[in-house]
Motif scaffolding. Structure first.
Motif, mmCIF file in Angstrom:
data_model
loop_
_atom_site.group_PDB
_atom_site.id
_atom_site.type_symbol
_atom_site.label_atom_id
_atom_site.label_comp_id
_atom_site.label_asym_id
_atom_site.label_seq_id
_atom_site.Cartn_x
_atom_site.Cartn_y
_atom_site.Cartn_z
ATOM 1 N N ARG B 88 -126.573 48.887 45.613
ATOM 2 C CA ARG B 88 -127.806 48.176 45.277
ATOM 3 C C ARG B 88 -128.098 48.200 43.784
ATOM 4 N NH1 ARG B 88 -131.468 47.244 49.334
ATOM 5 N NH2 ARG B 88 -132.320 45.884 47.747
ATOM 6 N N ILE B 89 -128.861 47.192 43.356
ATOM 7 C CA ILE B 89 -129.352 47.165 41.980
ATOM 8 C C ILE B 89 -130.876 47.240 42.032
ATOM 9 C CG2 ILE B 89 -129.398 45.900 39.806
ATOM 10 C CD1 ILE B 89 -126.853 44.495 40.640
ATOM 11 N N LEU B 90 -131.423 48.266 41.381
ATOM 12 C CA LEU B 90 -132.871 48.460 41.387
ATOM 13 C C LEU B 90 -133.392 48.347 39.960
ATOM 14 C CD1 LEU B 90 -132.880 51.619 43.667
ATOM 15 C CD2 LEU B 90 -133.187 49.258 44.378
ATOM 16 N N ASP B 91 -134.684 48.103 39.822
ATOM 17 C CA ASP B 91 -135.229 48.044 38.474
ATOM 18 C C ASP B 91 -135.594 49.454 38.006
ATOM 19 O OD1 ASP B 91 -137.645 48.750 39.543
ATOM 20 O OD2 ASP B 91 -138.652 46.853 39.108
ATOM 21 N N GLY B 92 -136.175 49.518 36.823
ATOM 22 C CA GLY B 92 -136.429 50.808 36.211
ATOM 23 C C GLY B 92 -137.466 51.637 36.924
ATOM 24 N N ALA B 93 -138.207 51.028 37.853
ATOM 25 C CA ALA B 93 -139.186 51.791 38.604
ATOM 26 C C ALA B 93 -138.750 51.955 40.057
ATOM 27 C CB ALA B 93 -140.546 51.116 38.531
ATOM 28 N N GLY B 94 -137.512 51.564 40.346
ATOM 29 C CA GLY B 94 -136.961 51.807 41.673
ATOM 30 C C GLY B 94 -137.180 50.687 42.686
ATOM 31 N N ALA B 183 -129.598 52.264 33.292
ATOM 32 C CA ALA B 183 -129.742 51.552 32.017
ATOM 33 C C ALA B 183 -131.158 51.719 31.507
ATOM 34 C CB ALA B 183 -129.420 50.085 32.216
ATOM 35 N N MET B 184 -131.262 52.114 30.258
ATOM 36 C CA MET B 184 -132.592 52.274 29.667
ATOM 37 C C MET B 184 -132.672 51.447 28.407
ATOM 38 S SD MET B 184 -132.791 56.357 30.091
ATOM 39 C CE MET B 184 -131.059 56.510 29.751
ATOM 40 N N GLU B 220 -141.673 52.858 31.181
ATOM 41 C CA GLU B 220 -140.941 52.934 32.435
ATOM 42 C C GLU B 220 -139.620 53.680 32.241
ATOM 43 O OE1 GLU B 220 -140.796 49.272 35.150
ATOM 44 O OE2 GLU B 220 -138.743 49.506 34.426
ATOM 45 N N ARG B 221 -139.065 53.590 31.020
ATOM 46 C CA ARG B 221 -137.808 54.268 30.697
ATOM 47 C C ARG B 221 -137.865 55.761 30.938
ATOM 48 N NH1 ARG B 221 -137.421 50.782 25.479
ATOM 49 N NH2 ARG B 221 -137.345 48.956 26.821
ATOM 50 N N LEU B 222 -139.063 56.314 30.898
ATOM 51 C CA LEU B 222 -139.165 57.760 31.081
ATOM 52 C C LEU B 222 -138.909 58.145 32.532
ATOM 53 C CD1 LEU B 222 -142.238 58.570 28.849
ATOM 54 C CD2 LEU B 222 -139.819 58.801 28.332
ATOM 55 N N ILE B 223 -139.113 57.202 33.451
ATOM 56 C CA ILE B 223 -138.843 57.574 34.844
ATOM 57 C C ILE B 223 -137.492 57.066 35.342
ATOM 58 C CG2 ILE B 223 -141.231 57.930 35.614
ATOM 59 C CD1 ILE B 223 -141.083 55.145 36.836
ATOM 60 N N THR B 224 -136.930 56.040 34.678
ATOM 61 C CA THR B 224 -135.669 55.471 35.167
ATOM 62 C C THR B 224 -134.567 56.532 35.349
ATOM 63 O OG1 THR B 224 -136.305 53.482 33.997
ATOM 64 C CG2 THR B 224 -134.073 53.565 34.850
ATOM 65 N N PRO B 225 -134.297 57.356 34.331
ATOM 66 C CA PRO B 225 -133.222 58.343 34.550
ATOM 67 C C PRO B 225 -133.571 59.349 35.639
ATOM 68 C CG PRO B 225 -134.345 58.785 32.483
ATOM 69 C CD PRO B 225 -134.846 57.453 32.970
ATOM 70 N N ARG B 226 -134.845 59.609 35.808
ATOM 71 C CA ARG B 226 -135.241 60.567 36.854
ATOM 72 C C ARG B 226 -134.988 59.970 38.233
ATOM 73 N NH1 ARG B 226 -138.319 61.966 32.416
ATOM 74 N NH2 ARG B 226 -138.151 64.207 32.075
ATOM 75 N N LEU B 281 -135.195 66.692 27.647
ATOM 76 C CA LEU B 281 -133.797 66.265 27.823
ATOM 77 C C LEU B 281 -133.059 67.215 28.757
ATOM 78 C CD1 LEU B 281 -132.838 65.194 24.179
ATOM 79 C CD2 LEU B 281 -133.115 63.716 26.160
ATOM 80 N N ALA B 282 -133.355 68.497 28.624
ATOM 81 C CA ALA B 282 -132.686 69.472 29.480
ATOM 82 C C ALA B 282 -132.995 69.211 30.949
ATOM 83 C CB ALA B 282 -133.114 70.886 29.095
ATOM 84 N N MET B 283 -134.213 68.726 31.197
ATOM 85 C CA MET B 283 -134.577 68.485 32.593
ATOM 86 C C MET B 283 -133.801 67.310 33.182
ATOM 87 S SD MET B 283 -138.546 69.551 32.636
ATOM 88 C CE MET B 283 -138.669 69.433 34.395
ATOM 89 N N LEU B 284 -133.198 66.492 32.315
ATOM 90 C CA LEU B 284 -132.286 65.460 32.814
ATOM 91 C C LEU B 284 -130.858 66.003 32.868
ATOM 92 C CD1 LEU B 284 -133.494 62.377 30.726
ATOM 93 C CD2 LEU B 284 -134.183 63.031 33.023
ATOM 94 N N TYR B 285 -130.389 66.481 31.722
ATOM 95 C CA TYR B 285 -128.981 66.874 31.642
ATOM 96 C C TYR B 285 -128.638 68.018 32.608
ATOM 97 C CZ TYR B 285 -128.805 64.302 27.169
ATOM 98 O OH TYR B 285 -128.848 63.352 26.188
ATOM 99 N N GLU B 286 -129.585 68.924 32.794
ATOM 100 C CA GLU B 286 -129.273 70.083 33.635
ATOM 101 C C GLU B 286 -129.183 69.716 35.117
ATOM 102 O OE1 GLU B 286 -128.517 73.400 33.459
ATOM 103 O OE2 GLU B 286 -128.162 73.238 31.330
ATOM 104 N N ARG B 287 -129.477 68.449 35.417
ATOM 105 C CA ARG B 287 -129.339 68.044 36.810
ATOM 106 C C ARG B 287 -127.891 67.653 37.114
ATOM 107 N NH1 ARG B 287 -134.702 64.400 37.970
ATOM 108 N NH2 ARG B 287 -134.101 64.534 40.163
#
Lengths: 580, 462
Positions: B88-94, B183-184, B220-226, B281-287
């Motif tokens: 699937r392709i979703l937008d930045g907010a899911g 993608a951000m 919205e970019r702040l939640i996309t990677p999450r 950043l650590a809260m992203l990378y450490e996942r």
């Protein structure tokens, strides 16, 4: 009583403001319906500002805040060794049992196992007069380490009775005439240094088996060292090498705001690595604190204090303790983050103005001391620093360098050439050699300091010659200077470089380090003679025995062979005189 | 409390909305805003107290007025997850972006993600073959690692990321990777490039895409990677997939972080980025990683463009301190026409030693890689000298190193965009071939036993 129970007024990330409560500074409070652990860090009119050690999302204003009356403390007693804790001394294996692989919140766990029975052997008897810090009994905590149970600071008196046998750590093992009961466990507030009688000047080296450290820039037992370096320059590997091989009896390793996988590596590796001094697994002497970068930032701030308090506790038993903090920059950043949430006036680069005094207080907890019991114990502190962009003019590096006595400067350029450990020999320093020289002369070799000076002089000369070489090429130099360059190259490639991942090369004892340094000087001497006798520099440098000598350091039993290899090299070099 | 709608907005500043309210609102709670024209926006509570609540609005604050209705949903942000996310392709907010139906949730997962207990992690040690020699030999990738690509504008980092996504395979098992692509703030053109390439190779069926484009709201970019990582965690730890997460461009993410910080009037750290950027950043990378008792894994490939090619800029700098190494793309090599223009000297894989060696790649791998580095580093350094004094001033050893550095770039680094080199016969044997241009006596990083066994001229003599 309204002063005991308040409510949340405001929440901003890890910082929570409560009203209706009148706690003391640094008192531990329970926040919200889930009772999250927090610590009071500011009082402001009727508002108390609290840093919370757990994730705060989902908490609302109006939820309760409860005083505990205690300051942030650690539990000290048998069971610390081999354990791995988070920043506030919750055992991670225990957290895994209760919450699974992900760390959720609201779970309280004792730092020590309160149920486990230990075999207590008393060292005192009824009628003895005992005072704070005195050892009242022994528990064999791990194969190699005996845990010396002490009278907690502040207590003393005449022994009424003392037990012997199997007890858990909260059971009374000793009663005093005045009714005081002493158990194996004691608590200590982490932000206060534990008491001792006096500090001594350090005069025994902490041996690490790392050639560049032990030989050129030694750290004394009870000393302080800073390792600043950009990412990828090998700070963590260096710290881990120290944790593995240093001849301290106890190692406290604080992973402060660093990578999760690195802590896992340590956890995987240490139980299998054998301590060269005791021939038992390294884990037996290690306490680990892991507050990785994505774990709550307030607990990261506390982790350093938790670690150093545990280190001091073992020091008080009369042990030599080495404490590694990787990385103090992450600790400083935790302070910065909390400070900015408090809307404090920032100092340099957004760090709080009290940054350098906090750093100083922390490093001051190192030292070789006379313990309350009159024994000799030490805490050596080795702090990694991660300066942004590798530029050590930033506040954390500068604050650290003002305090520590040893500076191991990691260098990105060396790391890029895969010269490891990438410690720059030109700008690193140690202020201990003078204090330690007597020890070296008595224990290793009478000319040890002179050999060291010769080696470091050669490296200095090389640096000057390199500048000329950059301009004109090495062929333009006179032959004796070309030889100096070759000798310096040998120092770098054979002596300074050390492969942390190679079974044999990872550790060299001080005697071997001395022999290797002598081998280099003997090459220089023989080569000079041969060249004076008409030999070609290239022939001298390329004698096979020199390659054998250099590659030999990867073989087991090198300590015994090095003497023969050096004399063989001498013979072959002499032979080059006749070649032309 | 949900259901109640407040119309108490006092201030609107950048992406933030400030409002007075009467009932307690939790930190991190999700907020719905209903504009006067009936359209909806979403936000999240950033700060909450008895008097005031600060809400960060994901879609930007355009056309919000004091009449806007604000509803607190009583819960933190969650993503509906299921195996149906794959393909699937979703937008930045899911939300679906591919015209398909809403995701049927097996579970609602909190997107902040809890930290993995370090005690519960498993050490990453399975080598991933990317088929790119520079990476496989010198900065070997390991399953469960986070290895960013440090690039800069105008360099082919996207091609490299895609080549890795296409070719990545485990040498010790047949399991395939599922790609989660995040993608951000990338341009529509870049997005099309990614999607076309994934379609061309059929990889799209095995991928989940979360896309926030350059003209989508910055916040919205702040939640996309999450969201992407939440999906990855679900697939890896609930369904045993090996997930490769590629996110691009982390620089845009950090810009958004700075924007929010500025709007909140926070004390800035270096270059205006918030002091907590490291932790964030650590809260992203450490996942990334592997955990005990689960078969799946998460391997991360964040891509970031270094502003002004400056590796000491806070974004690459803080990333480098968290990630397990980095792959550095070089403008100089790119301009020489070398693809992939990976500069192996500042590149590094911290987990390499755990993933290579006998039984994994080959026994000589470590030695060979050290020797390649040393020789190439010396050769490159000598180029500067030669520019001043000419080749005549070099001794034999230096001359060989100098020549080697050219051969290394031309034959080892350079390879085709679809060229997939196997580690042993492709990459390591090639390395030995090239190293044989240097006299054995100068190859001090190679242990004698490997020279005896693998050196091409020595082999011929046998």
């Amino acid at each position: 009583m309204s002063e005991e129970n308040g409510v949340i007024y405001r929440i901003s990330g890890p910082v929570v403001t409560a009203i209706g409560i009148a706690p003391r500074m640094y008192e531990v409070v329970r926040v919200g319906n889930e009772g999250l652990m927090g610590e009071v860090i500011e009082l402001h009119g009727d508002q108390s500002v609290i840093q919370v050690y757990e994730e705060t999302s989902g908490i609302s204003p109006g939820e309760p805040v409860v005083r505990t009356g205690r300051t942030l403390s650690v539990q000290l007693g048998p069971g610390l060794l081999t354990q791995i804790y988070d920043g506030i001394q919750r055992p991670l294996p225990k957290l895994e049992e209760t919450m699974g692989v992900f760390i959720t919140r609201g779970v309280d766990a004792d730092g020590l196992d309160l149920e486990k029975k230990w075999e207590f052997n008393p060292a005192i008897k009824a009628g003895d007069e005992i005072s704070a810090g005195q050892i009242i009994g022994i528990v064999q905590e791990t194969e190699t380490i005996e845990h010396r149970v002490m009278v907690p600071p502040g207590k003393s008196g005449v022994v009424k009775s003392v037990e012997s046998g199997s007890f858990n750590i909260t059971e009374t093992v000793c009663k005093l005439e005045d009714g005081t009961e002493i158990a194996m466990m004691q608590e200590w507030p982490v932000r206060h240094p534990r008491p001792f009688i006096q500090k001594y000047a350090p005069d025994v080296p902490l041996m690490t088996g790392q050639r560049i450290l032990d030989f050129l820039f030694p750290l004394a037992k009870g000393g302080t060292a800073g390792i600043p370096g950009p990412f990828g320059s090998g700070k963590t590997v260096t710290q881990q090498q120290l944790a593995k091989w240093s001849d301290a009896q106890i190692v406290v390793y604080i992973g402060c705001g660093e990578r999760g996988n690195e802590m896992t590596e340590v956890l995987d590796e240490f139980p299998h690595l054998i301590d060269p001094n005791t021939n038992t697994p390294l884990m037996n002497r290690t306490v680990m604190i892991a507050n990785t970068s994505n774990m709550p930032v307030a607990a990261r701030e506390a982790s350093v204090y938790t670690g150093v308090t545990i280190a001091e506790y073992f020091r008080d038993m009369g042990y030599n303790v080495a404490l590694m903090a990787d990385s103090t920059s992450r600790w400083a950043e935790a302070m910065r983050e909390i400070s900015s949430r408090l809307e404090e006036m920032p100092g340099e680069e957004g760090y709080p103005a009290y940054l350098s005094s906090r750093l100083a207080e922390f490093y001051e907890r190192a030292g070789r001391v006379q313990t309350l019991a009159g024994d000799d114990g030490s805490v050596s502190v080795i702090g990694a620093v991660s300066p942004p962009g590798g530029d050590i003019s930033e506040p954390v590096s500068q604050g650290t360098l003002r305090i520590v006595k040893v500076f191991w400067g990691l260098d990105a350029g060396l790391a890029r050439q895969r010269h490891f450990p990438a410690i720059n020999w030109l700008n690193s320093y140690s202020l201990y050699p003078q204090a330690l020289d007597k020890w070296y002369r008595d224990n290793i070799a009478s000319d040890f300091p002179e050999v060291r000076t010769e080696i470091s002089t050669l490296l200095q000369v090389e640096a000057e010659l390199q500048e000329i070489v950059q301009l004109v090429g090495s062929d333009a130099l006179p032959i004796d200077q070309q030889l100096t360059l070759e000798v310096a190259r040998m120092i770098r490639e054979y002596f300074l470089q050390q492969n942390a991942f190679h079974d044999v090369d990872t550790y060299s004892d001080l005697k071997l380090q001395y022999d290797m340094a002598r081998a280099i000087l003997s090459f220089q001497e023989e080569a000079k003679k041969a060249i004076a006798g008409g030999a070609q520099l290239e022939d001298v440098v390329n004698v096979p025995a020199r390659t054998d000598l250099m590659r030999g350091r990867f073989e087991k039993g090198y300590n015994d062979k090095i003497g023969d290899l050096v004399s063989e090299m001498g013979k072959q070099i002499s032979a080059t005189m006749g070649a032309n | 409390m949900s259901g109640k709608e407040y119309r108490t907005i006092t201030d609107v500043k950048g992406p933030l909305v400030f409002l007075n309210k009467t009932e307690p609102v939790s930190f991190g709670e999700i907020v719905q805003l209903r504009l006067s024209d009936g359209s909806m926006k979403n936000g999240q509570v950033l700060d909450t107290s008895d008097d005031q609540v600060i809400v960060q609005v994901f879609e930007g604050t355009a056309s919000i007025d004091r009449q806007t209705g604000v509803k607190f949903l009583g819960d933190v942000f969650k993503l509906p997850v299921s195996k149906g996310l794959i393909g699937r392709i979703l937008d930045g907010a899911g939300r679906p972006r591919d015209g398909g139906p809403e995701i049927v949730a097996d579970e609602m997962a909190d997107i902040i993600g809890a930290a993995i207990n370090p005690y519960s992690r498993q050490s990453p040690k399975s080598f991933i073959q990317t088929g790119i020699s520079a990476i496989d030999a010198c900065t070997s990738l390991v399953r469960g690692q986070k290895l960013p690509i440090f690039s800069a504008s105008g360099l082919p980092h996207n091609d490299i990321a895609l080549q890795i996504a296409r070719q990545a395979k485990l040498v010790d098992s047949d399991d395939d990777f599922v790609v989660v692509f995040c993608a951000m703030g990338i341009t529509a053109e870049e997005y099309n490039f990614f999607v076309h390439d994934l379609e061309r190779t059929g990889a799209l069926e095995n991928a989940a895409l979360f896309v926030n484009l350059a003209d989508d709201p910055a916040v919205e970019r702040l939640i996309t990677p999450r969201l992407a990582l939440t999906a990855a965690e679900y697939l890896a730890f609930e369904h045993d997939y090996h997930v490769l997460v590629i996110y691009t461009d982390m620089t845009n993410y950090c810009e958004s972080l700075r924007q929010i910080g500025a709007a909140r009037e926070e004390v800035p750290g270096r270059r205006g980025y918030p002091g907590y950027m490291y932790t964030d950043l650590a809260m992203l990378y450490e996942r990334a990683g592997l955990v005990k008792g689960k078969k799946g894994s998460i391997t991360q490939f964040p891509i970031l463009t270094m502003p002004g090619d400056d590796i000491t800029h806070p974004i690459p700098d803080l990333s480098g301190y968290i990630t397990e190494g980095q792959i550095v793309i070089s403008r100089e090599l790119h301009q020489k026409g070398i693809y992939p223009p990976i500069n192996v000297l500042p590149s590094l894989s911290r987990l390499m030693n755990a993933g290579i060696g006998p039984g994994k790649t080959r026994e000589d791998h470590k030695s060979v890689s050290d020797q390649l580095y040393a020789a190439y580093a010396q050769g490159r350094e000598l180029r500067g000298l030669v520019a001043i004094v000419g080749e005549d001033a070099l001794n034999e050893r230096d001359l060989q190193m100098l020549k080697f550095s050219d051969i290394f770039e031309d034959q080892f680094l350079r390879q085709g965009r679809d060229e997939d080199r196997p580690i042993q016969e492709g990459t390591l044997d090639l390395a030995w071939d090239l190293l044989s241009n240097i006299d054995t006596k100068f190859l001090v990083r190679l242990e004698q036993k490997w020279i005896d066994k693998y050196h091409p001229t020595d082999k011929k003599e046998e």
